[in-house]
Design a protein around this motif. Structure first.
Motif, mmCIF file in Angstrom:
data_model
loop_
_atom_site.group_PDB
_atom_site.id
_atom_site.type_symbol
_atom_site.label_atom_id
_atom_site.label_comp_id
_atom_site.label_asym_id
_atom_site.label_seq_id
_atom_site.Cartn_x
_atom_site.Cartn_y
_atom_site.Cartn_z
ATOM 1 N N ARG A 180 0.838 -1.214 0.000
ATOM 2 C CA ARG A 180 0.000 0.000 0.000
ATOM 3 C C ARG A 180 0.866 1.254 0.000
ATOM 4 N N LYS A 181 1.846 1.306 0.871
ATOM 5 C CA LYS A 181 2.710 2.486 0.967
ATOM 6 C C LYS A 181 3.450 2.740 -0.338
ATOM 7 N N ILE A 184 1.050 4.046 -3.118
ATOM 8 C CA ILE A 184 0.676 5.445 -2.872
ATOM 9 C C ILE A 184 1.826 6.384 -3.236
ATOM 10 N N LYS A 185 3.050 5.974 -2.898
ATOM 11 C CA LYS A 185 4.218 6.804 -3.213
ATOM 12 C C LYS A 185 4.418 6.917 -4.720
ATOM 13 N N PRO A 188 0.363 8.756 -6.229
ATOM 14 C CA PRO A 188 -0.396 9.453 -5.177
ATOM 15 C C PRO A 188 -1.786 9.905 -5.604
ATOM 16 N N LYS A 191 -4.389 7.569 -4.097
ATOM 17 C CA LYS A 191 -4.128 7.210 -2.703
ATOM 18 C C LYS A 191 -5.375 6.685 -1.999
ATOM 19 N N TYR A 194 -6.184 3.074 -3.028
ATOM 20 C CA TYR A 194 -5.243 2.097 -2.463
ATOM 21 C C TYR A 194 -5.502 1.896 -0.973
ATOM 22 N N GLN A 195 -5.822 2.984 -0.283
ATOM 23 C CA GLN A 195 -6.100 2.888 1.149
ATOM 24 C C GLN A 195 -7.374 2.089 1.396
#
Length: 338
Positions: A180-181, A184-185, A188, A191, A194-195
């Motif tokens: 996930r991180k 997102i990076k 973005p 985001k 993905y969250q």
């Protein structure tokens, strides 16, 4: 018999040459992808489990190519020109980590000219160690720190870390958090999606963890004994308080050789500890597993009913996703041991 390492290197070199002749300028990169749509974020995942996690967290925005085929060993890999092309085009490369891919990943990554980011999904997982043999003790303890800061005790040169981290759903959740991180990076703009995907999937992992614990808890304590094809279920054993009796191949890698003395020793252990069943694995030949169970006089779970150990199954099978494979495993284990 597995191909010797020299043969694998030669095959990889042949694939590299084929890619070079074909021309690295082509931009398809989707020969083995999930086909989730054009214009999506192109990524590569090494193993079947990691690819499944990536597809769940990146649903709708990620085109994920999976290197290891279903029901294949993740301890060896022969790259194809299409794989190398996709690696070269990917923005992210997700790996299991813990040394699982170290024998084969560097060469295709370098040959493909990969310039993206490699994501080690194991960051933050508390690792267990051993010489391919299951060890109890401090490594069985869970931890709440997901920072990825491993203590020195997990990195002695003379010991190996167990790479089969996904068999503890709590650790699968950490792997998904790392995915996930990274997504997102890299992207973005999406985001929130993905969250949301992570939150929904994490809830399913939590439910899976509780279900497995409940079903193992329903077994009599003296029946909670596991003998598998190779030492791939250490995290599972630690998490759900099973007893590890042994493995047909007593090593973290399924490429290890098996001696006659080891076979005899395992048969004696099975008899002495009154183990009820020996479990094969879907990605490994069942012949030796069946022979050991026969010598020990216990039931064998092999062939189509084998556990999903190192790999998920092909599309349409009982283990074609991580959640389905773990549900199949717990049903198979409980049905055989109750």
């Amino acid at each position: 018999m597995h191909r010797p390492k020299q043969a694998l290197v030669a095959l990889a070199t042949t694939s590299l040459a084929a890619l070079s002749l074909a021309g690295c300028g082509a931009k398809s990169g989707t020969a083995q992808s999930d086909g989730s749509g054009s214009g999506t974020l192109k990524v590569v995942a090494t193993t079947t489990q990691v690819a499944d996690f990536v597809r769940h967290i990146g649903k709708g925005h990620v085109d994920a190519l999976q290197l290891i085929k279903p029901n294949a060993s993740p301890h060896e890999y022969e790259p194809t020109p299409a794989d190398l092309q996709a690696i070269g085009e990917a923005k992210l490369l997700f790996e299991n980590g813990v040394g699982l891919e170290e024998e084969w990943l560097d060469k295709p990554v370098q040959a493909a000219g990969f310039s993206g980011r490699t994501v080690d999904t194991s960051a933050g997982v508390k690792l267990r160690q051993g010489h391919g043999e299951h060890e109890h003790g401090e490594h069985a303890e869970e931890h709440d720190d997901h920072s990825g800061d491993h203590s020195d005790e997990h990195h002695h040169d003379e010991q190996a870390d167990d790479p089969h981290i996904w068999h503890n759903p709590r650790f699968a959740k950490i792997m998904c958090e790392n995915i996930r991180k990274a997504l997102i990076k890299a992207d973005p703009a999406h985001k929130s999606d993905y969250q949301a995907n992570f939150t929904a999937y994490a809830a399913q992992l939590d439910a899976l963890d509780k279900d497995i614990a409940h079903k193992i808890g329903s077994l009599p304590e003296d029946s909670r004994k596991l003998v598998t094809n190779h030492d791939a279920f250490g995290y599972y054993i630690d998490r759900y308080h099973l007893t590890y009796v042994g493995a047909v191949i007593p090593d973290f890698s399924d490429q290890a050789e098996l001696s006659g003395n080891q076979i005899d020793g395992l048969v004696k252990k099975i008899k002495a500890q009154k183990v009820k069943a020996v479990f094969g694995e879907s990605s490994l030949p069942p012949k030796t597993t069946k022979a050991i169970a026969r010598q020990a006089g216990v039931k064998v779970i092999a062939g189509d009913g084998s556990l999903y150990g190192d790999s998920l199954g092909p599309k349409g099978s009982a283990g074609d996703t991580y959640l389905k494979s773990e549900r199949f495993n717990i049903k198979t284990i409980v049905d055989a041991l109750k």
